[in-house]
Structure formats: C-alpha cells, structure tokens
Design a protein around this motif. Structure first.
Motif, mmCIF file in Angstrom:
data_model
loop_
_atom_site.group_PDB
_atom_site.id
_atom_site.type_symbol
_atom_site.label_atom_id
_atom_site.label_comp_id
_atom_site.label_asym_id
_atom_site.label_seq_id
_atom_site.Cartn_x
_atom_site.Cartn_y
_atom_site.Cartn_z
ATOM 1 N N LYS A 6 -0.933 -7.134 1.233
ATOM 2 C CA LYS A 6 -2.277 -7.633 0.910
ATOM 3 C C LYS A 6 -3.180 -7.578 2.141
ATOM 4 O O LYS A 6 -4.351 -7.254 2.043
ATOM 5 C CB LYS A 6 -2.216 -9.067 0.375
ATOM 6 N N ALA A 9 -4.234 -4.075 2.615
ATOM 7 C CA ALA A 9 -5.255 -3.712 1.630
ATOM 8 C C ALA A 9 -6.623 -4.235 2.058
ATOM 9 O O ALA A 9 -7.630 -3.556 1.884
ATOM 10 C CB ALA A 9 -4.886 -4.247 0.256
ATOM 11 N N ARG A 13 -9.884 -1.932 2.873
ATOM 12 C CA ARG A 13 -11.187 -2.088 2.244
ATOM 13 C C ARG A 13 -12.287 -2.236 3.286
ATOM 14 O O ARG A 13 -13.429 -1.919 3.030
ATOM 15 C CB ARG A 13 -11.168 -3.272 1.286
ATOM 16 N N TYR A 133 -1.699 -1.520 -13.152
ATOM 17 C CA TYR A 133 -2.318 -2.660 -12.473
ATOM 18 C C TYR A 133 -2.281 -2.464 -10.951
ATOM 19 O O TYR A 133 -3.274 -2.684 -10.259
ATOM 20 C CB TYR A 133 -1.602 -3.956 -12.865
ATOM 21 N N HIS A 134 -1.133 -2.033 -10.426
ATOM 22 C CA HIS A 134 -1.016 -1.816 -8.984
ATOM 23 C C HIS A 134 -1.953 -0.716 -8.505
ATOM 24 O O HIS A 134 -2.574 -0.834 -7.448
ATOM 25 C CB HIS A 134 0.422 -1.470 -8.597
ATOM 26 N N GLU A 137 -5.466 -2.058 -8.395
ATOM 27 C CA GLU A 137 -5.695 -2.876 -7.200
ATOM 28 C C GLU A 137 -6.054 -2.015 -5.998
ATOM 29 O O GLU A 137 -6.872 -2.408 -5.171
ATOM 30 C CB GLU A 137 -4.453 -3.699 -6.862
ATOM 31 N N ARG A 140 -9.804 -0.235 -6.766
ATOM 32 C CA ARG A 140 -10.959 -1.075 -7.095
ATOM 33 C C ARG A 140 -11.741 -1.436 -5.836
ATOM 34 O O ARG A 140 -11.183 -1.912 -4.869
ATOM 35 C CB ARG A 140 -10.490 -2.357 -7.775
ATOM 36 N N ILE A 148 -10.255 -6.955 -12.524
ATOM 37 C CA ILE A 148 -9.077 -6.094 -12.412
ATOM 38 C C ILE A 148 -8.592 -5.613 -13.773
ATOM 39 O O ILE A 148 -8.044 -4.516 -13.896
ATOM 40 C CB ILE A 148 -7.949 -6.806 -11.627
ATOM 41 N N TRP A 151 -10.413 -2.430 -14.641
ATOM 42 C CA TRP A 151 -9.926 -1.334 -13.812
ATOM 43 C C TRP A 151 -8.547 -0.878 -14.269
ATOM 44 O O TRP A 151 -8.234 0.316 -14.246
ATOM 45 C CB TRP A 151 -9.919 -1.729 -12.342
ATOM 46 N N THR A 152 -7.709 -1.820 -14.717
ATOM 47 C CA THR A 152 -6.383 -1.452 -15.229
ATOM 48 C C THR A 152 -6.531 -0.603 -16.486
ATOM 49 O O THR A 152 -5.811 0.380 -16.670
ATOM 50 C CB THR A 152 -5.552 -2.714 -15.515
ATOM 51 N N ASP A 186 6.534 -1.707 -4.300
ATOM 52 C CA ASP A 186 5.117 -2.030 -4.344
ATOM 53 C C ASP A 186 4.293 -0.751 -4.186
ATOM 54 O O ASP A 186 4.618 0.123 -3.404
ATOM 55 C CB ASP A 186 4.799 -3.019 -3.226
ATOM 56 N N ASP A 188 1.580 -0.292 -2.707
ATOM 57 C CA ASP A 188 1.022 -0.145 -1.364
ATOM 58 C C ASP A 188 1.904 0.742 -0.491
ATOM 59 O O ASP A 188 1.423 1.376 0.444
ATOM 60 C CB ASP A 188 0.852 -1.505 -0.690
#
Length: 193
Positions: A6, A9, A13, A133-134, A137, A140, A148, A151-152, A186, A188
């Motif tokens: 997180k 991320a 951003r 969903y991932h 994330e 977005r 979210i 976006w999903t 994950d 990421d």
C-alpha cells in the motif's frame, strides 16, 4: 525490511501523473504536439519508438530517457510497460506524464500470457473478480471519485472484451483452472520491486 504494498502504491501515485487524462496547462504555453507511447520501466533507450517520436518534433530524446529511467528504474520491476504522454512545445521544450500500466498489460501478466493469438488458444482465459479488484486498485487515479466498484466493473468489461471469462472463485465449474492459471500473490508484486 520490505516496504508494504500500500505504501508503494501511494508513492507510485505521487510519481505517476494523477492528471494523466487531464494534464494541467502551463500558463501562456499551448502544446504544439501531444505524443503518446508505451515505454518499459527503467529500460528507455535511444532508438524506436522514442527517437523517431521525439526527433520528429525537434526534441532531444536523451533528456526524456534519463529522467524516465531515474523515476521508474527504482520503483518498478524492469520491463513493466508504462503509458507515457509527452506534450511538445514550440520552443522545443516538453513535459512528460507517466501513467500506470494498461489494463490489458495487467491482464496478460495475471494470466502469464505473452500475447493473445491462435497459438495459445488452448490456454484457459479466466480471471476472478478479486483479481479484477486488485487490477482496478492499481489503475484507478488517486483523485477519482467514482469508487473502486465502478473501476472493478470496468476492468471486468476489459477482460470480457479480451475473451477472458470472469469466474467467481467459489464456482465449482473451472475452479481448478482458475487456481492453476492465475498468480495468487498480491497484484502489486507484478509491477513493483
């Protein structure tokens, strides 16, 4: 000690232009050209596609390459395909905006597929809503207010348009196909170091 996903991320951003789709104009300057391309993170080099793109507008590609590699080389895994927009001005200056990888690139990464085609039509193309969903994330924008869930749904729509079936993991049909074809770690980890 590793950095939590997180936190990475959030840093991304900050690096990635939050106004990628609506960049702010510099007062008194209007772009002579708006250029778009995709560049692997930390691997920008002279030659196609960058040199012809920049050279055609009288810009120095090396200035962009050095800046891009410094920004993205330490944060992203090598080879992550990032979207880039460049605004070229009449005075031969430019501004670049970096965005997250495209949804289609993330989908191909999720399914371990280099490219779609007839040669790999036997490979199962299914993805779970959790993976959508991932991916949502990751793509977005931070300043987006639509939520979210929307976006999903967009990511699931892109998956369907690519011929990928969105299957609930609890569904008994194709459950072992889903577990064998997807990375379960994950999302990421696909793009960040």
């Amino acid at each position: 000690m590793s950095v939590p996903a997180k936190e990475i991320a959030v840093k991304t951003r900050d690096l990635v232009c939050q106004n990628f789709h609506k960049p702010k104009r510099i007062k008194g300057k209007s772009p002579a050209a708006r250029l778009k391309t995709r560049v692997p993170a930390g691997k920008a080099a002279t030659g196609p596609p960058l040199t012809p793109l920049f050279g055609g507008h009288g810009l120095k590609a090396m200035d962009f390459i050095k800046d891009f590699n410094e920004k993205t080389g330490t944060l992203f895994k090598p080879g992550v395909e990032l979207r880039v927009r460049v605004w070229a001005y009449r005075d031969r200056s430019f501004e670049s905006f970096i965005a997250a990888p495209s949804t289609t690139w993330l989908m191909k990464t999720a399914l371990n597929i280099e490219k779609f085609g007839a040669d790999n039509s036997e490979i199962p193309r299914v993805i779970t809503p959790q993976m959508c969903y991932h991916i949502a994330e990751l793509i977005r924008p931070a300043d987006d207010e639509t939520g979210i869930v929307n976006w999903t749904r967009k990511v699931a729509g892109v998956a369907r348009s690519m011929g990928i079936v969105v299957v609930d993991k609890d569904t008994e049909v194709q459950t072992e196909v889903v577990e064998s074809s997807l990375h379960q770690e994950d999302a990421d980890d696909w793009i960040f170091k």
